[in-house]
Design a protein around this motif. Structure first.
Motif, mmCIF file in Angstrom:
data_model
loop_
_atom_site.group_PDB
_atom_site.id
_atom_site.type_symbol
_atom_site.label_atom_id
_atom_site.label_comp_id
_atom_site.label_asym_id
_atom_site.label_seq_id
_atom_site.Cartn_x
_atom_site.Cartn_y
_atom_site.Cartn_z
ATOM 1 N N LYS A 113 0.842 -1.208 0.000
ATOM 2 C CA LYS A 113 0.000 0.000 0.000
ATOM 3 C C LYS A 113 0.870 1.249 0.000
ATOM 4 O O LYS A 113 2.037 1.199 0.414
ATOM 5 C CB LYS A 113 -0.909 0.005 1.240
ATOM 6 C CG LYS A 113 -0.140 0.152 2.567
ATOM 7 C CD LYS A 113 -0.230 1.526 3.142
ATOM 8 C CE LYS A 113 0.802 2.077 4.021
ATOM 9 N NZ LYS A 113 1.590 1.683 5.023
ATOM 10 N N HIS B 281 0.035 9.335 10.107
ATOM 11 C CA HIS B 281 0.200 9.880 11.463
ATOM 12 C C HIS B 281 -1.078 10.554 11.983
ATOM 13 O O HIS B 281 -1.562 10.164 13.046
ATOM 14 C CB HIS B 281 1.423 10.808 11.577
ATOM 15 C CG HIS B 281 2.706 10.009 11.533
ATOM 16 N ND1 HIS B 281 3.117 9.232 12.593
ATOM 17 C CD2 HIS B 281 3.607 9.817 10.549
ATOM 18 C CE1 HIS B 281 4.242 8.622 12.270
ATOM 19 N NE2 HIS B 281 4.553 8.946 11.017
ATOM 20 N N ASP C 27 -3.457 0.404 7.128
ATOM 21 C CA ASP C 27 -2.704 -0.576 6.330
ATOM 22 C C ASP C 27 -3.567 -1.806 6.041
ATOM 23 O O ASP C 27 -3.609 -2.295 4.906
ATOM 24 C CB ASP C 27 -1.425 -1.018 7.059
ATOM 25 C CG ASP C 27 -0.398 0.100 7.146
ATOM 26 O OD1 ASP C 27 -0.768 1.260 6.904
ATOM 27 O OD2 ASP C 27 0.767 -0.190 7.452
ATOM 28 N N SER D 258 -3.630 2.128 13.259
ATOM 29 C CA SER D 258 -4.922 2.765 12.994
ATOM 30 C C SER D 258 -5.863 1.840 12.232
ATOM 31 O O SER D 258 -7.072 1.991 12.299
ATOM 32 C CB SER D 258 -4.719 4.028 12.167
ATOM 33 O OG SER D 258 -4.202 3.688 10.890
HETATM 34 C C1 MEV Z 1 1.717 3.559 8.842
HETATM 35 O O1 MEV Z 1 1.626 2.964 7.569
HETATM 36 C C2 MEV Z 1 0.796 4.723 8.953
HETATM 37 C C3 MEV Z 1 0.790 5.440 10.310
HETATM 38 O O2 MEV Z 1 -0.230 6.461 10.214
HETATM 39 C C4 MEV Z 1 0.498 4.517 11.462
HETATM 40 C C5 MEV Z 1 -0.912 3.958 11.448
HETATM 41 O O3 MEV Z 1 -1.773 4.457 10.727
HETATM 42 O O4 MEV Z 1 -1.143 2.996 12.220
HETATM 43 C C6 MEV Z 1 2.110 6.150 10.570
#
Ligand code: MEV
Length: 321
Positions: free
Chosen positions: A14, A21, A150, A147
């Motif tokens: 992806k 963030h 992914d 979050s």
């Molecule tokens: C990681 O691919 C993306 C972040 O926003 C962490 C997350 O969404 O869990 C950095």
């Protein structure tokens, strides 16, 4: 796919177009499946009831796998329980075309491919929501506060609008723009980057904490503005949003000199926007090209700037048509 008594689960990488963030703090993000980088898990049934894994890091009984594979161990235990596979044994053969620790979703991709292979073996058809929820079991171990962005992207074939606990949906857009994805070759820990942003938010200095929250909110707004730009095929607006997001991510301390160098090279070669993608601190960057010929120029410039691998992603192919 069942071939010669093997059950195969596949998924892909992806790239986050915008919203990394800030998505951890419930802001929206746009993420694209990167089907050009693939992950496969082949499941071979065994005559005994043991579970073996063969992957880049370890080959042997899954229960003796190192801690870095505890995400997959816990996920497989849960699948065995939920799918009543208690007395069945199998080998899991993991083959990855997704570089790891580069912000490309390799841990979520191996989770989704494993879920798909084990579900096939159990004769279960899973919905997107079920695949997503199983993948999150592994992701929450791999990244502690993932979050879910992914997991959603590696289980989807179209661009995803993602806002935690609010909405996960795909959306339509048409454009000739091309995204150039470049891997700096530097590994970056998402867990560390996420934790450092959290420290800024919780800073004892009220100015730091206030400024960091305003950055998080602005990143969220940029996601809304980028969705509008995509729907209107306003590539220059989208590029400007990417540039602003990169400035914010830099001030959140998650960029890296190698990313900055590639981003600069992409701009010089004519990119309309460029930013890091994923957790940052290394890993990958993306550059927006208004046409395929610009994309070729940018790709060449990125290789000269030190990128170890590049992918060309026609952006229009990621919108549902
Ligand atoms: C990681 O691919 C993306 C972040 O926003 C962490 C997350 O969404 O869990 C950095």
């Amino acid at each position: 796919m069942v071939k010669n008594g093997e059950y195969c689960g596949v998924s892909h990488g992806k790239v986050i177009l915008i919203g990394e963030h800030s998505v951890v703090y419930d802001q929206p993000a746009i993420v694209l499946p990167l089907e050009e980088a693939r992950m496969s898990v082949r499941l071979n049934p065994r005559l005994d009831n043991s579970i073996f894994i063969d992957c880049e890091y370890f080959c042997g009984l899954l229960r003796y796998a190192p801690d870095m594979l505890s995400n997959i161990r816990v996920l497989v235990d849960r699948l065995i329980y939920d799918f009543s596979l208690k007395n069945k044994g199998f080998d899991l053969i993991v083959r990855s075309g997704i570089p790891h620790e580069r912000g490309m979703g390799s841990s979520a991709a191996v989770a989704v491919a494993t879920v798909r292979a084990v579900a096939k073996f159990a004769g279960r058809a899973l919905s997107f929501k079920e695949e997503f929820e199983y993948s999150q079991i592994a992701e929450n171990i791999a990244h502690s506060t993932a979050s879910g962005l992914d997991s959603a992207a590696v289980a989807s074939h179209s661009a995803v609008w993602f806002q935690r606990s609010v909405e996960i949906s795909t959306f339509a857009f048409h454009t000739d723009a091309v995204l150039v994805v470049a891997d700096t070759g530097i590994t970056g820990s998402t867990r560390e980057a996420v934790s450092d942003v959290r420290s800024l938010l919780k800073s004892y200095d009220p100015n730091v904490s206030r400024e960091t929250w305003s950055h998080i909110h602005r990143l969220g707004q940029l996601s809304y503005e980028s969705a509008d730009a995509l729907r209107a095929n306003s590539i220059h607006d989208l590029g400007e949003n990417m540039n602003e997001a990169q400035r914010i991510l830099s001030s959140l301390s998650v960029s890296h000199p190698a990313l900055d160098c590639c981003i600069h090279a992409a701009h010089v070669a004519g990119a309309v926007g460029a930013k890091l993608t994923g957790g940052g601190r290394g890993g990958c960057m993306i550059a927006l090209a208004q046409s395929a010929s610009y994309a070729q120029r940018i790709r060449k410039a990125l290789a000269q700037a030190g990128a170890i691998h590049t992918w060309l992603v026609p952006l229009g192919s990621k919108g549902i048509q």
